[in-house]
Design an enzyme around this catalytic site. Structure first.
Site, PDB file in Angstrom:
ATOM      1  N   GLY A 102    -139.371  19.383 -12.982  1.00  0.00           N
ATOM      2  CA  GLY A 102    -139.790  18.928 -14.295  1.00  0.00           C
ATOM      3  C   GLY A 102    -138.923  17.831 -14.878  1.00  0.00           C
ATOM      4  O   GLY A 102    -139.098  17.469 -16.038  1.00  0.00           O
ATOM      5  N   ASP A 103    -137.973  17.305 -14.088  1.00  0.00           N
ATOM      6  CA  ASP A 103    -137.153  16.178 -14.536  1.00  0.00           C
ATOM      7  C   ASP A 103    -136.799  15.381 -13.295  1.00  0.00           C
ATOM      8  O   ASP A 103    -137.620  15.265 -12.392  1.00  0.00           O
ATOM      9  CB  ASP A 103    -135.916  16.672 -15.299  1.00  0.00           C
ATOM     10  CG  ASP A 103    -135.403  15.654 -16.311  1.00  0.00           C
ATOM     11  OD1 ASP A 103    -135.357  14.456 -15.964  1.00  0.00           O
ATOM     12  OD2 ASP A 103    -135.036  16.042 -17.429  1.00  0.00           O
ATOM     13  N   ASP A 104    -135.599  14.828 -13.196  1.00  0.00           N
ATOM     14  CA  ASP A 104    -135.253  14.031 -12.025  1.00  0.00           C
ATOM     15  C   ASP A 104    -135.045  14.916 -10.793  1.00  0.00           C
ATOM     16  O   ASP A 104    -134.503  16.022 -10.892  1.00  0.00           O
ATOM     17  CB  ASP A 104    -133.979  13.234 -12.296  1.00  0.00           C
ATOM     18  CG  ASP A 104    -134.174  12.214 -13.416  1.00  0.00           C
ATOM     19  OD1 ASP A 104    -135.267  11.623 -13.485  1.00  0.00           O
ATOM     20  OD2 ASP A 104    -133.241  12.025 -14.210  1.00  0.00           O
TER      21      ASP A 104
END
Length: 430
Positions: free
Chosen positions: A207-209
């Site tokens: 859900g991010d990098d």
């Protein structure tokens, strides 16, 4: 009755039930401590579901999850004690990771089992603003040497998934990481101020990098500054996420000597992403990126020294006029890309924006092929104030020095292939 130490040491011998209902962390911790007292060895989790809070590894311990073994993170915050650890660039009080190691050596987490952080309660608390302390990471090692994480599947992390900090000689290989696309700040692998890091053969969808290299912020105690350096990232599949491989924005200690090769990026917002801003300082230098395939990314390459997350609207950060140069000025130099194919690109082929007072220096792209989607959405290729929304754009480049573009092909763009301004010593070879 005294329990003898075998090799490997099964947690079942110490009372772990593996029924998914009973809190097994006291029994597993007892197995870890007993094994360590004998000089180390393998703490073995056979098939079963082990409900636990934070577990603290010791010197010379291998935590091994057999196929069919699952560690289930407790949903009770009290099962994650508060410790002092670096989180988002500075040391502060945080909940201990589900798997924690501090100032130890020869430590590993291996096997074909699953570590499920069951992060939903933490994500909800983050969105509602009810957290007293930052969320636990799934696996967090600090000040450790000779670290191995291999083979496991990590899912539903409360926050960052694997986060070595101030560690040396770290191997992360053959790991699968899956977190929901809408889970907040659930980065995959984040080495922070580490040296000698090898990340290979991993699949990451978060859900991010996906993978982020960090080294602290200007808010960290200067005594804790250290570069993140001597890193290789190879043979990985990176899907979704805000960035495939990212450097920054926490880079005050510097990032040096990084090789990224033989990876596939599928639907990440950005491919290779480098980000920082005024006030953060640090140097990012000697980065080599080669042999990549990207499909469906919004923007394959970004270098953004006006990164505004947390300081949106701050004119000291967003001002495009030159400022004075000092130790708080970030520097990006000697960064080279080669043999890369990107298809179905959306916003732009590349977005490179150096500071007016500190241009991006010695940057090259060689043998790069980019195809823009004819059904591209419009949007912002990076997070910065006062930049234009883009769709089907070529390379947007500002404030670069010693820039070389050799055999760079862009098709399907609307407008110029290379929109370059405020730059010097630019060489384009078709």
């Amino acid at each position: 009755m005294t329990v003898g130490i075998a090799s490997p040491c099964s947690v079942r011998a110490f009372g772990a039930l593996g029924d998914g209902q009973t809190l097994d962390s006291p029994a597993i911790q007892a197995a870890i401590d007993a094994c360590a007292a004998q000089g180390g060895g393998t703490v073995y989790l056979p098939a079963g579901q082990y409900l636990t809070g934070s577990l603290f590894l010791r010197d010379n311990i291998c935590l091994h999850l057999d196929a069919g073994a699952t560690i289930l993170g407790s949903e009770n915050p009290e099962d994650y004690p508060v410790i002092h650890s670096r989180w988002e660039g500075r040391h502060q009080d945080t909940h201990a990771p589900l798997i924690t190691a501090q100032s130890i050596h020869h430590v590993s987490v291996t096997g074909r089992g699953v570590i499920d952080g069951r992060g939903d309660i933490w994500w909800k608390a983050k969105k509602e603003g009810t957290l007293k302390h930052p969320r636990p990471r799934l696996i967090g090692f600090s000040d450790c040497t000779n670290v191995l994480i291999e083979g496991i599947t990590a899912i539903n992390s409360p926050s960052w998934t694997i986060n070595p900090v101030h560690c040396q000689n770290v191997n992360i290989r053959g790991v699968t990481i899956i977190n929901p696309a809408d889970s907040p700040n659930t980065d995959g692998i984040n080495p922070d101020s580490c040296r000698l890091v090898r990340i290979s053969d991993c699949y990451i969808s978060v859900g991010d990098d996906c993978i982020t290299i960090k080294s602290g912020t200007e808010h960290e105690d200067p005594d804790r500054y250290a570069p993140c350096r001597d890193i290789s990232i190879t043979n990985c599949m990176l899907e979704r996420g805000h960035g495939g491989v990212v450097i920054g924005s926490e880079m005050s200690g510097g990032v040096k000597n990084v090789v990224i090769s033989n990876c596939v990026f599928i639907g990440t917002d950005r491919g290779i992403r480098i980000k920082s801003r005024r006030g953060r300082g640090g140097e990012i230098e000697d980065i080599r990126v080669s042999n990549l395939i990207m499909d469906g990314v919004l923007c394959p390459f970004t270098m953004n020294l006006y990164y505004h997350v947390g300081v949106r609207g701050n004119t000291d950060v967003s001002d495009k006029n030159p400022h004075s140069v000092d130790d708080t000025t970030p520097r990006l130099r000697r960064i080279h890309f080669s043999h890369i194919t990107a298809r179905n690109v959306q916003h732009a082929a590349g977005f490179l924006y150096g500071l007016a007072e500190m241009p991006l220096e010695d940057i090259s792209f060689t043998d790069v092929s980019i195809s823009i989607s004819n059904e591209a959405d419009s949007g912002y290729p990076e997070m910065a104030d006062d930049i234009p929304s883009m769709s089907q754009a070529g390379f947007f480049i500002r404030n670069a020095r010693h820039l070389r573009l050799e055999h760079v092909e862009v098709s399907g763009q609307v407008g110029e292939v290379f929109d370059i301004a405020d730059s010097e010593d630019v060489i384009i070879i078709k």
